[in-house]
Design a protein around this motif. Structure first.
Motif, PDB file in Angstrom:
ATOM      1  N   ILE A 133       6.327   6.751   8.514  1.00  0.00           N
ATOM      2  CA  ILE A 133       7.377   6.325   7.605  1.00  0.00           C
ATOM      3  C   ILE A 133       6.865   5.220   6.685  1.00  0.00           C
ATOM      4  O   ILE A 133       7.125   5.254   5.498  1.00  0.00           O
ATOM      5  N   LEU A 134       6.134   4.244   7.232  1.00  0.00           N
ATOM      6  CA  LEU A 134       5.611   3.160   6.398  1.00  0.00           C
ATOM      7  C   LEU A 134       4.646   3.696   5.339  1.00  0.00           C
ATOM      8  O   LEU A 134       4.678   3.265   4.191  1.00  0.00           O
ATOM      9  N   LYS A 135       3.813   4.646   5.757  1.00  0.00           N
ATOM     10  CA  LYS A 135       2.850   5.249   4.829  1.00  0.00           C
ATOM     11  C   LYS A 135       3.593   5.893   3.660  1.00  0.00           C
ATOM     12  O   LYS A 135       3.207   5.743   2.497  1.00  0.00           O
ATOM     13  N   ASP A 136       4.672   6.595   3.954  1.00  0.00           N
ATOM     14  CA  ASP A 136       5.457   7.249   2.910  1.00  0.00           C
ATOM     15  C   ASP A 136       6.141   6.239   1.996  1.00  0.00           C
ATOM     16  O   ASP A 136       6.234   6.439   0.785  1.00  0.00           O
ATOM     17  N   LYS A 137       6.619   5.134   2.566  1.00  0.00           N
ATOM     18  CA  LYS A 137       7.248   4.078   1.757  1.00  0.00           C
ATOM     19  C   LYS A 137       6.248   3.486   0.773  1.00  0.00           C
ATOM     20  O   LYS A 137       6.586   3.234  -0.381  1.00  0.00           O
ATOM     21  N   ILE A 138       5.010   3.266   1.238  1.00  0.00           N
ATOM     22  CA  ILE A 138       3.970   2.742   0.341  1.00  0.00           C
ATOM     23  C   ILE A 138       3.717   3.745  -0.781  1.00  0.00           C
ATOM     24  O   ILE A 138       3.639   3.384  -1.951  1.00  0.00           O
ATOM     25  N   TYR A 139       3.637   5.010  -0.423  1.00  0.00           N
ATOM     26  CA  TYR A 139       3.397   6.059  -1.411  1.00  0.00           C
ATOM     27  C   TYR A 139       4.511   6.090  -2.464  1.00  0.00           C
ATOM     28  O   TYR A 139       4.256   6.098  -3.667  1.00  0.00           O
ATOM     29  N   PHE A 140       5.764   6.104  -2.026  1.00  0.00           N
ATOM     30  CA  PHE A 140       6.885   6.218  -2.963  1.00  0.00           C
ATOM     31  C   PHE A 140       7.104   4.953  -3.798  1.00  0.00           C
ATOM     32  O   PHE A 140       7.493   5.037  -4.959  1.00  0.00           O
ATOM     33  N   ASN A 141       6.853   3.770  -3.227  1.00  0.00           N
ATOM     34  CA  ASN A 141       7.106   2.522  -3.947  1.00  0.00           C
ATOM     35  C   ASN A 141       5.956   2.084  -4.844  1.00  0.00           C
ATOM     36  O   ASN A 141       6.183   1.482  -5.892  1.00  0.00           O
ATOM     37  N   ILE A 142       4.733   2.361  -4.417  1.00  0.00           N
ATOM     38  CA  ILE A 142       3.572   1.906  -5.190  1.00  0.00           C
ATOM     39  C   ILE A 142       2.905   3.068  -5.919  1.00  0.00           C
ATOM     40  O   ILE A 142       2.321   2.888  -6.977  1.00  0.00           O
ATOM     41  N   GLY A 143       2.989   4.248  -5.339  1.00  0.00           N
ATOM     42  CA  GLY A 143       2.420   5.424  -5.976  1.00  0.00           C
ATOM     43  C   GLY A 143       0.983   5.722  -5.619  1.00  0.00           C
ATOM     44  O   GLY A 143       0.362   6.568  -6.246  1.00  0.00           O
ATOM     45  N   VAL A 144       0.454   5.048  -4.583  1.00  0.00           N
ATOM     46  CA  VAL A 144      -0.912   5.345  -4.169  1.00  0.00           C
ATOM     47  C   VAL A 144      -0.892   6.582  -3.271  1.00  0.00           C
ATOM     48  O   VAL A 144       0.088   6.841  -2.576  1.00  0.00           O
ATOM     49  N   PRO A 145      -1.959   7.353  -3.259  1.00  0.00           N
ATOM     50  CA  PRO A 145      -2.009   8.558  -2.425  1.00  0.00           C
ATOM     51  C   PRO A 145      -1.829   8.241  -0.938  1.00  0.00           C
ATOM     52  O   PRO A 145      -2.117   7.126  -0.482  1.00  0.00           O
ATOM     53  N   ASN A 146      -1.363   9.234  -0.187  1.00  0.00           N
ATOM     54  CA  ASN A 146      -1.120   9.052   1.241  1.00  0.00           C
ATOM     55  C   ASN A 146      -2.363   8.599   1.994  1.00  0.00           C
ATOM     56  O   ASN A 146      -2.276   7.802   2.923  1.00  0.00           O
ATOM     57  N   SER A 147      -3.537   9.099   1.599  1.00  0.00           N
ATOM     58  CA  SER A 147      -4.763   8.711   2.301  1.00  0.00           C
ATOM     59  C   SER A 147      -5.040   7.215   2.130  1.00  0.00           C
ATOM     60  O   SER A 147      -5.454   6.542   3.072  1.00  0.00           O
ATOM     61  N   ILE A 148      -4.782   6.689   0.945  1.00  0.00           N
ATOM     62  CA  ILE A 148      -4.987   5.256   0.703  1.00  0.00           C
ATOM     63  C   ILE A 148      -3.884   4.448   1.385  1.00  0.00           C
ATOM     64  O   ILE A 148      -4.139   3.370   1.928  1.00  0.00           O
ATOM     65  N   SER A 149      -2.657   4.978   1.384  1.00  0.00           N
ATOM     66  CA  SER A 149      -1.555   4.306   2.081  1.00  0.00           C
ATOM     67  C   SER A 149      -1.891   4.144   3.561  1.00  0.00           C
ATOM     68  O   SER A 149      -1.641   3.088   4.149  1.00  0.00           O
ATOM     69  N   LYS A 150      -2.463   5.192   4.144  1.00  0.00           N
ATOM     70  CA  LYS A 150      -2.857   5.138   5.555  1.00  0.00           C
ATOM     71  C   LYS A 150      -3.939   4.086   5.774  1.00  0.00           C
ATOM     72  O   LYS A 150      -3.887   3.324   6.737  1.00  0.00           O
ATOM     73  N   GLU A 151      -4.903   4.009   4.872  1.00  0.00           N
ATOM     74  CA  GLU A 151      -5.966   3.004   4.982  1.00  0.00           C
ATOM     75  C   GLU A 151      -5.399   1.596   4.883  1.00  0.00           C
ATOM     76  O   GLU A 151      -5.837   0.696   5.599  1.00  0.00           O
ATOM     77  N   ILE A 152      -4.424   1.401   3.989  1.00  0.00           N
ATOM     78  CA  ILE A 152      -3.786   0.086   3.837  1.00  0.00           C
ATOM     79  C   ILE A 152      -3.116  -0.317   5.144  1.00  0.00           C
ATOM     80  O   ILE A 152      -3.277  -1.444   5.622  1.00  0.00           O
ATOM     81  N   LEU A 153      -2.361   0.595   5.736  1.00  0.00           N
ATOM     82  CA  LEU A 153      -1.685   0.304   7.001  1.00  0.00           C
ATOM     83  C   LEU A 153      -2.666   0.051   8.132  1.00  0.00           C
ATOM     84  O   LEU A 153      -2.491  -0.887   8.914  1.00  0.00           O
ATOM     85  N   ASP A 154      -3.713   0.874   8.221  1.00  0.00           N
ATOM     86  CA  ASP A 154      -4.728   0.680   9.263  1.00  0.00           C
ATOM     87  C   ASP A 154      -5.377  -0.695   9.133  1.00  0.00           C
ATOM     88  O   ASP A 154      -5.574  -1.397  10.136  1.00  0.00           O
ATOM     89  N   LEU A 155      -5.701  -1.093   7.911  1.00  0.00           N
ATOM     90  CA  LEU A 155      -6.305  -2.396   7.675  1.00  0.00           C
ATOM     91  C   LEU A 155      -5.338  -3.517   8.033  1.00  0.00           C
ATOM     92  O   LEU A 155      -5.721  -4.506   8.667  1.00  0.00           O
ATOM     93  N   PHE A 156      -4.076  -3.367   7.660  1.00  0.00           N
ATOM     94  CA  PHE A 156      -3.050  -4.363   7.962  1.00  0.00           C
ATOM     95  C   PHE A 156      -2.958  -4.597   9.471  1.00  0.00           C
ATOM     96  O   PHE A 156      -2.979  -5.735   9.941  1.00  0.00           O
ATOM     97  N   PHE A 157      -2.875  -3.511  10.243  1.00  0.00           N
ATOM     98  CA  PHE A 157      -2.759  -3.653  11.691  1.00  0.00           C
ATOM     99  C   PHE A 157      -4.054  -4.179  12.309  1.00  0.00           C
ATOM    100  O   PHE A 157      -4.018  -4.933  13.286  1.00  0.00           O
TER     101      PHE A 157
END
Length: 93
Positions: free
Chosen positions: A1-25
């Motif tokens: 869900i967080l990955k999708d929120k990043i995608y819809f709000n910022i517009g970055v691809p899902n693969s990059i959204s996943k990397e952002i979340l992985d790095l955050f955690f």
């Protein structure tokens, strides 16, 4: 869900959204290992608690066993987040 929120709000691809979340955690985990706690402004604080060894019991068989000492992560919500959460709850009533 967080990955999708990043995608819809910022517009970055899902693969990059996943990397952002992985790095955050990963940053949170590294902070906990290094400092024992991580504070996120306006959100809350993650903190390591050291649990002591204690005696446990299986409620079904009543067999006793030792629960080893361990570290657990606890989370404390910030006053700001609590206020926002309660405001939203009041509006929905």
């Amino acid at each position: 869900i967080l990955k999708d929120k990043i995608y819809f709000n910022i517009g970055v691809p899902n693969s990059i959204s996943k990397e952002i979340l992985d790095l955050f955690f990963e940053i949170i985990i590294e902070g906990l290992i290094k400092d024992g706690e991580v504070k996120i402004s306006k959100f809350g604080k993650f903190k390591i608690l050291n649990k002591k060894e204690r005696l446990g019991r299986n409620p079904k068989t009543l067999q006793e066993f030792t629960i080893s000492k361990r570290k657990v992560v606890s989370f404390y919500l910030s006053a700001y987040a609590k206020k926002k959460l309660n405001e939203k709850e009041q509006r929905s009533l």
